[in-house]
Scaffold this active site. Structure first.
Site, PDB file in Angstrom:
ATOM      1  N   PHE A   1       0.827  -1.204   0.000  1.00  0.00           N
ATOM      2  CA  PHE A   1       0.000   0.000   0.000  1.00  0.00           C
ATOM      3  C   PHE A   1       0.872   1.270   0.000  1.00  0.00           C
ATOM      4  O   PHE A   1       0.852   2.065  -0.954  1.00  0.00           O
ATOM      5  CB  PHE A   1      -0.967  -0.077   1.187  1.00  0.00           C
ATOM      6  CG  PHE A   1      -1.408   1.239   1.738  1.00  0.00           C
ATOM      7  CD1 PHE A   1      -2.019   2.177   0.912  1.00  0.00           C
ATOM      8  CD2 PHE A   1      -1.230   1.542   3.080  1.00  0.00           C
ATOM      9  CE1 PHE A   1      -2.431   3.401   1.419  1.00  0.00           C
ATOM     10  CE2 PHE A   1      -1.637   2.752   3.590  1.00  0.00           C
ATOM     11  CZ  PHE A   1      -2.229   3.696   2.756  1.00  0.00           C
TER      12      PHE A   1
ATOM     13  N   ASP B   1       9.352  -7.380  -3.939  1.00  0.00           N
ATOM     14  CA  ASP B   1       8.168  -7.646  -3.118  1.00  0.00           C
ATOM     15  C   ASP B   1       7.817  -9.129  -3.274  1.00  0.00           C
ATOM     16  O   ASP B   1       7.843  -9.658  -4.382  1.00  0.00           O
ATOM     17  CB  ASP B   1       6.998  -6.774  -3.597  1.00  0.00           C
ATOM     18  CG  ASP B   1       5.917  -6.639  -2.540  1.00  0.00           C
ATOM     19  OD1 ASP B   1       5.621  -5.511  -2.134  1.00  0.00           O
ATOM     20  OD2 ASP B   1       5.358  -7.678  -2.102  1.00  0.00           O
TER      21      ASP B   1
ATOM     22  N   GLY C   1       1.619  -7.461  -0.105  1.00  0.00           N
ATOM     23  CA  GLY C   1       1.548  -6.562  -1.262  1.00  0.00           C
ATOM     24  C   GLY C   1       0.742  -7.237  -2.368  1.00  0.00           C
ATOM     25  O   GLY C   1       0.464  -8.424  -2.303  1.00  0.00           O
TER      26      GLY C   1
ATOM     27  N   LEU D   1      10.540  -0.961   3.095  1.00  0.00           N
ATOM     28  CA  LEU D   1       9.172  -1.092   3.619  1.00  0.00           C
ATOM     29  C   LEU D   1       8.726  -2.540   3.754  1.00  0.00           C
ATOM     30  O   LEU D   1       7.654  -2.790   4.311  1.00  0.00           O
ATOM     31  CB  LEU D   1       8.161  -0.386   2.698  1.00  0.00           C
ATOM     32  CG  LEU D   1       8.224   1.128   2.626  1.00  0.00           C
ATOM     33  CD1 LEU D   1       9.095   1.566   1.460  1.00  0.00           C
ATOM     34  CD2 LEU D   1       6.847   1.718   2.472  1.00  0.00           C
TER      35      LEU D   1
ATOM     36  N   TYR E   1       5.784  -7.956  17.760  1.00  0.00           N
ATOM     37  CA  TYR E   1       5.867  -7.108  16.559  1.00  0.00           C
ATOM     38  C   TYR E   1       6.546  -5.786  16.903  1.00  0.00           C
ATOM     39  O   TYR E   1       7.482  -5.350  16.233  1.00  0.00           O
ATOM     40  CB  TYR E   1       4.460  -6.864  16.002  1.00  0.00           C
ATOM     41  CG  TYR E   1       4.429  -5.836  14.914  1.00  0.00           C
ATOM     42  CD1 TYR E   1       4.963  -6.116  13.664  1.00  0.00           C
ATOM     43  CD2 TYR E   1       3.893  -4.570  15.137  1.00  0.00           C
ATOM     44  CE1 TYR E   1       4.947  -5.163  12.654  1.00  0.00           C
ATOM     45  CE2 TYR E   1       3.874  -3.614  14.138  1.00  0.00           C
ATOM     46  CZ  TYR E   1       4.401  -3.911  12.904  1.00  0.00           C
ATOM     47  OH  TYR E   1       4.396  -2.954  11.920  1.00  0.00           O
TER      48      TYR E   1
END
Ligand code: UDP
Length: 319
Positions: free
Chosen positions: A11, A31, A36, A76, A149
């Site tokens: 995103f 990716d 994704g 990311l 996390y």
């Protein structure tokens, strides 16, 4: 600029890729399409400055090859979304810790600048708001997945800062606070796409807890602007920045607003946290970024109000 965007089909990643291409930069994406989606980048496929590889950042050889081609890495690729993390705790820790370590290691070979995307989850259940970059992190016990996390992202920050201090690797760390916009899916728990979809389908809008918890939602275009500003600013090197909006809303008010905006017939349903997530789940009552540092460093100011952001997301889901 020649840039590698790990997680570029995600995103936020796909919006960043579009912005870099629009500036005339050459962009590579890696990716693994775990969260994704190829459809986020398919419209860029024929762009002469766009290249992509569908692979995992845990593959050292691929990461080495790609970092060699570029001068800046936007990192990311990571596990994302509270619901996803609770369903995939092991994969989340591996991707976040080992993945970031590999990316930093390879970037360090050529001293390529790395922009590390971190998260407001870092602060844990902080009780002083707004959260300032130097605030303490307050975390619960290890049996609660969410704190694993949060810790994995903290390790990412420690690693980045250690590479910067010891190896002189240029790094910038951004802690994103509830980013939203087109292409974000509600599949991994994010509240705005979930509420908008529920409202448009006249399904119950599911508020977890009592709805009095608050968040600040930031449009992805403001996040991209902030990141591009920090990359150009030498004073940002080796620093950590909050990035988001400081317009605060309760989740209950958000539900009402989305219901009105979509003229929905949905009922509002309150669901206990243990049912929505897992036994012992802990939520933050408030989460507001202190934006003083990024304002002073690059003159950052979020441009998109919550109302405008919601209108954009509604338009996206209608389409
Ligand atoms: N939330 C909710 N209903 C949903 C999904 C999320 O009430 O269907 C709540 C969630 O418990 C949290 C807030 O909305 O208090 C924001 O959740 P999100 O997962 O978007 O981001 P977080 O701030 O938790 O990382």
């Amino acid at each position: 600029m020649k840039a590698l965007v790990t997680g570029g089909a995600g995103f936020i990643g796909s919006h960043l890729v579009e912005a870099l291409l629009a500036r005339g930069d050459e962009v590579w994406v890696i990716d693994d399409l775990s969260t994704g989606r190829f459809e986020n980048i398919v419209h860029l496929e024929s762009h002469p400055h766009f290249h992509y590889v569908i692979d995992t950042i845990l593959d050292e050889r691929v990461v080495a090859e790609m970092t060699r081609k570029v001068d800046t890495v936007f990192h990311l690729a990571a596990a994302v979304g509270v619901a996803y993390i609770i369903d995939n705790p092991l994969k989340s820790l591996e991707t976040n810790i080992r993945g970031t370590e590999l990316v930093l290691q390879q970037a360090n070979e050529g001293k390529k600048m790395v922009v590390v995307f971190s998260t407001s989850e870092i602060y844990g259940k902080a009780n002083s708001q707004p959260c300032k970059e130097t605030d303490d992190r307050i975390l619960g016990t290890t049996t609660i997945t969410r704190w694993g996390y949060s810790s994995s992202k903290a390790i990412d920050e420690f690693l980045s800062l250690a590479y910067h201090r010891e190896k002189k690797l240029p790094v910038v760390i951004v802690r994103c606070f509830n980013t939203c916009g087109s292409r974000q899916t509600g599949q991994y728990g994010m509240v705005i796409p979930r509420f908008v979809k529920q409202a448009l389908l006249d399904h119950p809008i599911t508020i977890y807890g009592d709805g009095q918890q608050t968040r600040c939602f930031c449009d992805v275009s403001d996040v991209v602007e902030g990141v591009l500003g920090l990359v150009e600013e030498p004073a940002a090197n080796g620093e950590v920045f909050n990035l988001g909006s400081d317009e605060e809303t309760s989740i209950e008010a958000l539900a009402t607003r989305i219901k009105e905006l979509t003229a929905s017939e949905s009922v509002i349903e309150y669901i206990p946290y243990e049912k929505a997530y897992e036994e012992g789940f802990e939520d933050m009552r408030r989460r507001v970024p202190d934006l003083t540092k990024i304002r002073e460093t690059i003159g950052y100011e979020p441009q998109v109000s919550l109302q405008e952001l919601l209108e954009r997301v509604v338009a996206y889901f209608k389409k």
